[in-house]
Scaffold this active site. Structure first.
Site, PDB file in Angstrom:
ATOM      1  N   ASN A   9     -53.720 -31.141  24.431  1.00  0.00           N
ATOM      2  CA  ASN A   9     -52.690 -30.688  23.500  1.00  0.00           C
ATOM      3  C   ASN A   9     -53.440 -30.134  22.292  1.00  0.00           C
ATOM      4  O   ASN A   9     -53.939 -30.890  21.467  1.00  0.00           O
ATOM      5  CB  ASN A   9     -51.795 -31.875  23.099  1.00  0.00           C
ATOM      6  CG  ASN A   9     -50.837 -31.507  21.980  1.00  0.00           C
ATOM      7  OD1 ASN A   9     -50.650 -30.340  21.661  1.00  0.00           O
ATOM      8  ND2 ASN A   9     -50.226 -32.524  21.372  1.00  0.00           N
ATOM      9  N   TRP A  10     -53.533 -28.802  22.236  1.00  0.00           N
ATOM     10  CA  TRP A  10     -54.349 -28.197  21.171  1.00  0.00           C
ATOM     11  C   TRP A  10     -53.674 -28.291  19.804  1.00  0.00           C
ATOM     12  O   TRP A  10     -54.312 -28.088  18.792  1.00  0.00           O
ATOM     13  CB  TRP A  10     -54.620 -26.729  21.500  1.00  0.00           C
ATOM     14  CG  TRP A  10     -55.576 -26.527  22.640  1.00  0.00           C
ATOM     15  CD1 TRP A  10     -56.195 -27.482  23.399  1.00  0.00           C
ATOM     16  CD2 TRP A  10     -56.051 -25.262  23.135  1.00  0.00           C
ATOM     17  NE1 TRP A  10     -57.005 -26.891  24.344  1.00  0.00           N
ATOM     18  CE2 TRP A  10     -56.928 -25.531  24.208  1.00  0.00           C
ATOM     19  CE3 TRP A  10     -55.798 -23.930  22.793  1.00  0.00           C
ATOM     20  CZ2 TRP A  10     -57.575 -24.510  24.916  1.00  0.00           C
ATOM     21  CZ3 TRP A  10     -56.431 -22.913  23.501  1.00  0.00           C
ATOM     22  CH2 TRP A  10     -57.315 -23.215  24.555  1.00  0.00           C
ATOM     23  N   LYS A  11     -52.363 -28.529  19.792  1.00  0.00           N
ATOM     24  CA  LYS A  11     -51.609 -28.555  18.525  1.00  0.00           C
ATOM     25  C   LYS A  11     -51.794 -27.211  17.807  1.00  0.00           C
ATOM     26  O   LYS A  11     -51.864 -26.184  18.469  1.00  0.00           O
ATOM     27  CB  LYS A  11     -52.048 -29.756  17.671  1.00  0.00           C
ATOM     28  CG  LYS A  11     -52.038 -31.063  18.478  1.00  0.00           C
ATOM     29  CD  LYS A  11     -52.168 -32.288  17.633  1.00  0.00           C
ATOM     30  CE  LYS A  11     -52.127 -33.516  18.526  1.00  0.00           C
ATOM     31  NZ  LYS A  11     -52.077 -34.780  17.793  1.00  0.00           N
ATOM     32  N   HIS A  94     -42.995 -34.266  21.119  1.00  0.00           N
ATOM     33  CA  HIS A  94     -44.201 -34.880  20.563  1.00  0.00           C
ATOM     34  C   HIS A  94     -43.848 -35.549  19.232  1.00  0.00           C
ATOM     35  O   HIS A  94     -42.986 -35.063  18.499  1.00  0.00           O
ATOM     36  CB  HIS A  94     -45.274 -33.804  20.355  1.00  0.00           C
ATOM     37  CG  HIS A  94     -46.592 -34.405  19.996  1.00  0.00           C
ATOM     38  ND1 HIS A  94     -46.902 -34.751  18.694  1.00  0.00           N
ATOM     39  CD2 HIS A  94     -47.652 -34.759  20.761  1.00  0.00           C
ATOM     40  CE1 HIS A  94     -48.117 -35.285  18.692  1.00  0.00           C
ATOM     41  NE2 HIS A  94     -48.591 -35.305  19.920  1.00  0.00           N
ATOM     42  N   GLU A  96     -45.197 -35.517  16.463  1.00  0.00           N
ATOM     43  CA  GLU A  96     -45.283 -34.633  15.288  1.00  0.00           C
ATOM     44  C   GLU A  96     -44.036 -33.761  15.178  1.00  0.00           C
ATOM     45  O   GLU A  96     -43.583 -33.462  14.078  1.00  0.00           O
ATOM     46  CB  GLU A  96     -46.560 -33.778  15.378  1.00  0.00           C
ATOM     47  CG  GLU A  96     -47.801 -34.620  15.089  1.00  0.00           C
ATOM     48  CD  GLU A  96     -49.043 -34.217  15.867  1.00  0.00           C
ATOM     49  OE1 GLU A  96     -49.118 -33.080  16.368  1.00  0.00           O
ATOM     50  OE2 GLU A  96     -49.945 -35.070  16.000  1.00  0.00           O
ATOM     51  N   GLU A 164     -47.190 -42.276  23.918  1.00  0.00           N
ATOM     52  CA  GLU A 164     -48.118 -42.090  22.802  1.00  0.00           C
ATOM     53  C   GLU A 164     -47.686 -42.956  21.619  1.00  0.00           C
ATOM     54  O   GLU A 164     -46.802 -42.568  20.851  1.00  0.00           O
ATOM     55  CB  GLU A 164     -48.123 -40.625  22.353  1.00  0.00           C
ATOM     56  CG  GLU A 164     -48.533 -39.654  23.437  1.00  0.00           C
ATOM     57  CD  GLU A 164     -49.115 -38.366  22.851  1.00  0.00           C
ATOM     58  OE1 GLU A 164     -50.268 -38.077  23.160  1.00  0.00           O
ATOM     59  OE2 GLU A 164     -48.426 -37.691  22.077  1.00  0.00           O
ATOM     60  N   GLY A 170     -54.412 -39.389  16.608  1.00  0.00           N
ATOM     61  CA  GLY A 170     -55.279 -38.778  15.602  1.00  0.00           C
ATOM     62  C   GLY A 170     -55.883 -39.766  14.618  1.00  0.00           C
ATOM     63  O   GLY A 170     -56.452 -39.384  13.606  1.00  0.00           O
ATOM     64  N   SER A 210     -55.752 -40.884  20.674  1.00  0.00           N
ATOM     65  CA  SER A 210     -57.189 -41.110  20.510  1.00  0.00           C
ATOM     66  C   SER A 210     -57.911 -41.426  21.822  1.00  0.00           C
ATOM     67  O   SER A 210     -58.877 -42.182  21.848  1.00  0.00           O
ATOM     68  CB  SER A 210     -57.467 -42.201  19.470  1.00  0.00           C
ATOM     69  OG  SER A 210     -56.926 -41.826  18.217  1.00  0.00           O
ATOM     70  N   GLY A 231     -55.392 -34.951  22.380  1.00  0.00           N
ATOM     71  CA  GLY A 231     -55.360 -34.062  21.221  1.00  0.00           C
ATOM     72  C   GLY A 231     -56.772 -33.671  20.809  1.00  0.00           C
ATOM     73  O   GLY A 231     -57.391 -32.779  21.389  1.00  0.00           O
ATOM     74  N   GLY A 232     -57.305 -34.374  19.820  1.00  0.00           N
ATOM     75  CA  GLY A 232     -58.620 -34.040  19.243  1.00  0.00           C
ATOM     76  C   GLY A 232     -59.710 -33.771  20.273  1.00  0.00           C
ATOM     77  O   GLY A 232     -60.437 -32.766  20.171  1.00  0.00           O
TER      78      GLY A 232
HETATM   79  P1  PGA Z   1     -55.113 -37.440  19.715  1.00  0.00           P
HETATM   80  O1  PGA Z   1     -53.679 -36.758  19.930  1.00  0.00           O
HETATM   81  O2  PGA Z   1     -55.781 -37.475  21.056  1.00  0.00           O
HETATM   82  O3  PGA Z   1     -55.812 -36.531  18.729  1.00  0.00           O
HETATM   83  O4  PGA Z   1     -54.866 -38.804  19.164  1.00  0.00           O
HETATM   84  C1  PGA Z   1     -52.904 -37.032  21.066  1.00  0.00           C
HETATM   85  C2  PGA Z   1     -51.596 -36.306  20.970  1.00  0.00           C
HETATM   86  O5  PGA Z   1     -51.047 -36.229  19.862  1.00  0.00           O
HETATM   87  O6  PGA Z   1     -51.070 -35.768  21.979  1.00  0.00           O
END
Ligand code: PGA
Length: 248
Positions: A9-11, A94, A96, A164, A170, A210, A231-232
């Site tokens: 998930n590049w966001k 998501h 966010e 999640e 994050g 994470s 994500g990251g």
């Molecule tokens: P993260 O993000 O791996 O950076 O914690 C995961 C996500 O939000 O899908």
């Protein structure tokens, strides 16, 4: 047997040219993968990344989709627009989006039904906040997110669920493998109750929050965990590839 699915998930990261460079680095590293590999990218990166993914075993995903077929929804993207570029998956709900853009279980439900109708595979995100976990509300919160967010879905097996915990996204704080496994088992049990026990056995449920090259093996070794939403760590080719190749 459920086939594992690892999705990036590049966001709001990577311009189209940066995205193309990244998938060109990832592709050779994951070509022997035994799982489904997906990159979910910003909408404007989709045309270029779609082209760059041709001939690879990496599927393309979007980060959101609107529930209407078309119309006066300034700034939104429809399922048909995604399909034209070969998009196969779409992240929905998501945390966010829920936190910053007013997404609710009701809008998650509408988007999910639209995605399924269009032939896209939704990756529906659910998860509790730190406060909800600390006050013992995790199961009640997840139950509600599933009941409302996945209402009226005919074939639940077509949905991928991403568990999640909001406090792990994050933050560098991963749920322990046992915690993630236990909570995903609860999600599966709930799917069994609200849909059917047999379908619950077939639904793929990812862990996200994470997840990285260092902890992926332990998480993926858990019986209930069928993959990861990353994500990251999906922004660096070697890290993402290490997660995809968790079984090697
Ligand atoms: P993260 O993000 O791996 O950076 O914690 C995961 C996500 O939000 O899908």
């Amino acid at each position: 047997m459920r086939k594992p699915i690892i999705a990036g998930n590049w966001k709001m990261n990577n311009t189209a040219s940066e995205g193309v460079a990244l998938v060109k680095q990832i592709a050779p590293l994951v070509k022997e993968a035994n799982c489904d590999v997906v990159v979910c990218v910003p909408a404007i990166d989709i045309p270029a990344v779609s082209e760059a993914l041709k001939g690879t075993n990496i599927a393309l995903g979007a980060e959101n989709v609107h529930f209407a077929e078309k119309g006066a929804f300034t700034g939104e993207i429809s399922a048909a627009m995604l399909l034209e570029y070969g998009v196969k998956y779409v992240i929905i709900g998501h945390s966010e989006r829920r936190q910053y853009f007013g997404e609710t279980d009701e809008t998650v439900n509408k988007r999910t039904l639209t995605a399924l109708k269009a032939g896209l595979t939704p990756i529906v995100c659910i998860g509790e906040s730190l406060e909800e976990r600390e006050t013992g509300e995790t199961e009640a919160v997840l139950f509600e997110q599933i009941k409302v967010g996945l209402k009226d879905i005919e074939d639940i097996k077509e949905v991928v669920i991403a568990y999640e915990p909001v406090w792990a996204i994050g933050t560098g704080k991963t749920a322990t493998a046992e915690q993630a496994n236990e909570t995903i088992a609860f999600i599966r049990k709930t799917i069994g109750e609200l849909f059917c026990p047999k379908c619950a056995e077939k639904v793929r449920i990812q862990y996200g929050g994470s997840m990285n090259a260092g902890n992926c093996k332990e998480l993926m070794a858990m019986e209930e965990i069928d993959g990861g939403l990353i994500g990251g760590a999906s922004l660096k080719a070697p890290d993402f590839a290490a997660i995809v190749n968790f079984d090697k």
